[in-house]
Every structure is written in C-alpha cells, then in structure tokens.
Design an enzyme around this catalytic site. Structure first.
Site, mmCIF file in Angstrom:
data_model
loop_
_atom_site.group_PDB
_atom_site.id
_atom_site.type_symbol
_atom_site.label_atom_id
_atom_site.label_comp_id
_atom_site.label_asym_id
_atom_site.label_seq_id
_atom_site.Cartn_x
_atom_site.Cartn_y
_atom_site.Cartn_z
ATOM 1 N NE ARG A 1 -8.646 -1.678 3.600
ATOM 2 C CZ ARG A 1 -7.502 -1.255 4.114
ATOM 3 N NH1 ARG A 1 -7.436 -0.076 4.701
ATOM 4 N NH2 ARG A 1 -6.420 -2.002 4.047
ATOM 5 N NE ARG A 2 -10.896 -7.257 4.066
ATOM 6 C CZ ARG A 2 -10.093 -6.429 3.380
ATOM 7 N NH1 ARG A 2 -8.803 -6.421 3.594
ATOM 8 N NH2 ARG A 2 -10.573 -5.647 2.460
ATOM 9 C CE LYS B 1 -18.075 -8.663 -5.626
ATOM 10 N NZ LYS B 1 -19.272 -9.182 -4.935
ATOM 11 C CE LYS C 1 -4.118 -1.932 2.042
ATOM 12 N NZ LYS C 1 -3.972 -3.068 1.145
ATOM 13 C CD GLN D 1 -10.197 0.507 -5.439
ATOM 14 O OE1 GLN D 1 -10.280 1.556 -6.070
ATOM 15 N NE2 GLN D 1 -9.824 0.460 -4.177
ATOM 16 C CG ASP E 1 -2.598 -3.947 -1.905
ATOM 17 O OD1 ASP E 1 -2.465 -4.841 -2.755
ATOM 18 O OD2 ASP E 1 -2.629 -4.183 -0.676
ATOM 19 C CG MET E 2 -6.855 1.379 -6.243
ATOM 20 S SD MET E 2 -5.597 2.579 -6.767
ATOM 21 C CE MET E 2 -5.180 1.991 -8.416
ATOM 22 N NE ARG F 1 -4.604 -8.426 -5.522
ATOM 23 C CZ ARG F 1 -3.849 -7.804 -4.599
ATOM 24 N NH1 ARG F 1 -4.217 -6.628 -4.106
ATOM 25 N NH2 ARG F 1 -2.737 -8.347 -4.194
ATOM 26 C CB THR G 1 -14.151 -11.954 -6.081
ATOM 27 O OG1 THR G 1 -15.437 -11.834 -5.482
ATOM 28 C CG2 THR G 1 -14.188 -13.022 -7.149
ATOM 29 C CG HIS G 2 -13.645 -13.958 -0.625
ATOM 30 N ND1 HIS G 2 -13.469 -12.606 -0.461
ATOM 31 C CD2 HIS G 2 -12.488 -14.549 -0.254
ATOM 32 C CE1 HIS G 2 -12.255 -12.375 0.006
ATOM 33 N NE2 HIS G 2 -11.630 -13.535 0.128
HETATM 34 C C1 LIG Z 1 -6.491 -10.916 -2.741
HETATM 35 C C2 LIG Z 1 -7.294 -9.693 -2.462
HETATM 36 C C3 LIG Z 1 -6.706 -8.439 -2.581
HETATM 37 C C4 LIG Z 1 -7.441 -7.278 -2.369
HETATM 38 N N1 LIG Z 1 -6.858 -6.057 -2.585
HETATM 39 C C5 LIG Z 1 -7.600 -4.939 -2.488
HETATM 40 C C6 LIG Z 1 -7.081 -3.663 -2.831
HETATM 41 O O1 LIG Z 1 -5.915 -3.512 -3.218
HETATM 42 N N2 LIG Z 1 -7.893 -2.584 -2.716
HETATM 43 C C7 LIG Z 1 -9.202 -2.689 -2.303
HETATM 44 O O2 LIG Z 1 -9.912 -1.672 -2.245
HETATM 45 N N3 LIG Z 1 -9.715 -3.892 -1.953
HETATM 46 C C8 LIG Z 1 -8.958 -5.007 -2.030
HETATM 47 N N4 LIG Z 1 -9.514 -6.227 -1.710
HETATM 48 C C9 LIG Z 1 -10.832 -6.286 -1.029
HETATM 49 C C10 LIG Z 1 -11.991 -6.301 -2.005
HETATM 50 O O3 LIG Z 1 -12.086 -5.053 -2.654
HETATM 51 C C11 LIG Z 1 -13.330 -6.595 -1.296
HETATM 52 O O4 LIG Z 1 -13.559 -5.620 -0.331
HETATM 53 C C12 LIG Z 1 -13.374 -7.981 -0.622
HETATM 54 O O5 LIG Z 1 -12.686 -8.937 -1.351
HETATM 55 C C13 LIG Z 1 -14.822 -8.465 -0.473
HETATM 56 O O6 LIG Z 1 -15.439 -8.546 -1.728
HETATM 57 P P1 LIG Z 1 -15.801 -9.922 -2.490
HETATM 58 O O7 LIG Z 1 -15.342 -9.764 -3.894
HETATM 59 O O8 LIG Z 1 -15.288 -11.087 -1.771
HETATM 60 O O9 LIG Z 1 -17.403 -9.903 -2.578
HETATM 61 P P2 LIG Z 1 -18.546 -9.669 -1.507
HETATM 62 O O10 LIG Z 1 -19.796 -9.538 -2.292
HETATM 63 O O11 LIG Z 1 -18.185 -8.567 -0.563
HETATM 64 O O12 LIG Z 1 -18.534 -11.012 -0.693
HETATM 65 C C14 LIG Z 1 -18.935 -12.265 -1.257
HETATM 66 C C15 LIG Z 1 -18.926 -13.308 -0.142
HETATM 67 O O13 LIG Z 1 -17.578 -13.536 0.283
HETATM 68 C C16 LIG Z 1 -17.493 -13.732 1.677
HETATM 69 N N5 LIG Z 1 -16.666 -12.646 2.262
HETATM 70 C C17 LIG Z 1 -16.261 -11.531 1.647
HETATM 71 N N6 LIG Z 1 -15.466 -10.787 2.447
HETATM 72 C C18 LIG Z 1 -15.377 -11.464 3.606
HETATM 73 C C19 LIG Z 1 -14.698 -11.220 4.834
HETATM 74 N N7 LIG Z 1 -13.948 -10.130 5.042
HETATM 75 N N8 LIG Z 1 -14.824 -12.142 5.825
HETATM 76 C C20 LIG Z 1 -15.570 -13.249 5.638
HETATM 77 N N9 LIG Z 1 -16.236 -13.531 4.493
HETATM 78 C C21 LIG Z 1 -16.148 -12.660 3.496
HETATM 79 C C22 LIG Z 1 -18.913 -13.715 2.185
HETATM 80 O O14 LIG Z 1 -19.391 -15.039 2.173
HETATM 81 C C23 LIG Z 1 -19.645 -12.886 1.144
HETATM 82 O O15 LIG Z 1 -21.018 -13.178 1.080
HETATM 83 C C24 LIG Z 1 -8.802 -7.393 -1.960
HETATM 84 C C25 LIG Z 1 -9.401 -8.647 -1.851
HETATM 85 C C26 LIG Z 1 -8.684 -9.781 -2.110
HETATM 86 C C27 LIG Z 1 -9.366 -11.112 -2.028
#
Ligand SMILES: Cc1cc2nc3c(=O)[nH]c(=O)nc-3n(C[C@H](O)[C@H](O)[C@H](O)COP(=O)(O)OP(=O)(O)OC[C@H]3O[C@@H](n4cnc5c(N)ncnc54)[C@H](O)[C@@H]3O)c2cc1C
Length: 229
Positions: free
Chosen positions: A208-209, A107, A20, A83, A54-55, A104, A146-147
C-alpha cells in the site's frame, strides 16, 4: 498486541495500538474477531492505553464501524479511522462525533470504485479539509493523519483562528515519512504520533505504501544497492 501493550506499560510510554480487523479474523468469523479484540482491549484497559481500529477497504467499513462501536462500549479509550476519499464519510463523522468516539482522519489507502470513493486528489483533499474542520471543532481529540503540507498548514491556521488549542488534537504520520515535518510540528508545540508497523505480515502494508508513492520503489532499490555496495 498483548505483548506490545505490556511493554508500553512497562516502559511508561503513551503508546496506542492500531489494529486491522482482518488480522483479527474478521473475514473468518465475526465472533472470533470480537473475542480477539476483546482480549486486546482488556489488556489495554489495565494500563489505560488507547486502542485504534484501522479502516480497511470499503467492503469492510460497516463491519469495522460496528466492531469499533462495540469495543468503545466495552472500553471508551477505543477509536476508529475515517477515510476522506469515501463519499459516505461525512455522515460517519457526524455519527461518531455524536457517539463520543475518537476519530483518526486519513485520506484512504485502498483502490476503491468511483461509486463509493472520490477519484481525484482535489476532491479527496477538499473532503479531508471539510471533515478535518468538523472534527477539530466538535470531535473528541481527533488524529489528523496526513503528510500533506497544505492540509497541515490549514489545520494550524484553522485551529489558531478558532481558538482550538494544540492539546485538543494530534497530528499523526507514518514512521520514516516526512521526519522533517514531524520535528517541525513538535518544535512548534504540537503533538505528533508516529505510526510504526511491525510483525511478520508486512507485505500488504508495504504494497500500500508503494502504491501511494511509486517513487518509494526507486528509493528502496537505491538503498538496497547502497547497502550491498
Ligand atoms: C498515522 C496514519 C494512519 C493511517 N491509517 C490508515 C487507515 O487506517 N486506513 C487507510 O486506508 N489509510 C491509512 N493511512 C494512510 C492514508 O490513508 C494515506 O494513504 C497516506 O497517509 C498518504 O496520504 P497523505 O495524507 O499523506 O497525502 P498524499 O497526498 O498522499 O501525500 C502528501 C505528501 O506526503 C508524502 N508522502 C505520503 N505518503 C508517503 C509515503 N508512503 N512515502 C513517502 N512519502 C509520502 C509525499 O511527500 C506526498 O507528496 C494512515 C496514514 C497515517 C499517517
């Protein structure tokens, strides 16, 4: 970062480091930030490790892209993050594809105003789908971070339909989140990279998490109580 890169090389691990820029002095002095990035990139180049920038929030998007482009000019194993919630991202993805810079796609994790970012989950997800298809088709080894099971299923279906092999991209997830999904993807022959936070400045990351999934607070409290019991 330098110690981590040395340890990764020593262990022969295919690890990336994610940086970051605010932790590298972006808000203090742009030249200091570039010097710090240069030091990390120089170390990464010794072992060929990949460096991801990272962003952060939208007030830093331009500065982050600028430093990432400069770092990519020094060392081509450098990439950045886009993003899908930002309205500008389609244009940024096009430019980065043209420049051969690895992206990468996530969202987005910051609380952004409506004039710069989509507010509804439906819009953010639709933007993700469009940008993901674009990157999978013409990007340079994109990281699908993404998850979201529906988006992951779409990536699988899209790449199979388009004849894009699993070696051309990777999935990325946060440490400890949806381990079941991580294992299932690996079992099906996909690469999954896990993002592992570490260090003393953990508080903003932790917040943030929690913000993106308030249920995590309950989870944390339950585990704290269980550990003490
Ligand atoms: C490898 C990686 C790098 C990232 N780098 C950046 C970055 O540089 N800048 C930035 O702004 N964001 C970053 N993020 C965060 C990202 O922007 C999202 O905020 C985060 O990944 C949650 O979004 P999602 O795509 O999983 O979808 P969502 O719609 O938010 O979640 C889908 C499902 O995933 C599960 N889930 C998601 N988040 C969590 C959590 N924290 N704890 C438990 N379960 C969860 C839940 O089951 C949820 O229903 C990164 C994420 C990842 C995986």
């Amino acid at each position: 970062y330098i110690a981590t890169l040395a340890a990764l090389a020593e262990q022969g691990l295919d690890g990336n480091v994610s940086i970051k820029l605010t932790q590298m002095g972006l808000d203090l002095d742009r030249d200091l930030c570039r010097e710090n990035i240069w030091r990390v990139v120089e170390k990464a180049a010794e072992s060929g490790a990949f460096v991801r920038i990272d962003m952060e929030d939208h007030t830093r998007t331009d500065a982050t892209l600028e430093v990432a482009r400069e770092a990519h000019g020094w060392y081509r194993h450098t990439g950045v993050v886009i993003q899908s919630y930002l309205r500008r991202s389609a244009a940024d993805v096009e430019a980065l594809i043209g420049e051969g810079i690895r992206v990468r796609l996530c969202k987005g994790a910051y609380d952004e105003p409506a004039d710069v970012a989509f507010a509804s989950k439906a819009e953010v997800d639709e933007s993700y789908r469009v940008l993901m298809e674009r990157l999978l088709r013409d990007g340079h080894y994109p990281g699908i971070a993404t998850h979201d099971e529906q988006l992951i299923a779409h990536a699988r279906e899209f790449t199979q339909r388009e004849g894009i092999g699993p070696a051309r991209f990777e999935f990325q997830m946060l440490y400890g989140v949806r381990r079941d999904l991580q294992h299932a993807l690996v079992a099906d022959g996909y690469t999954v990279r896990v993002y592992v936070p570490y260090g003393r400045e953990w508080y903003p990351y932790f917040m943030r998490r929690l913000a993106e999934r308030p249920a995590n607070l309950l989870f944390l409290l339950r585990n704290l109580v269980r550990d003490r019991g």
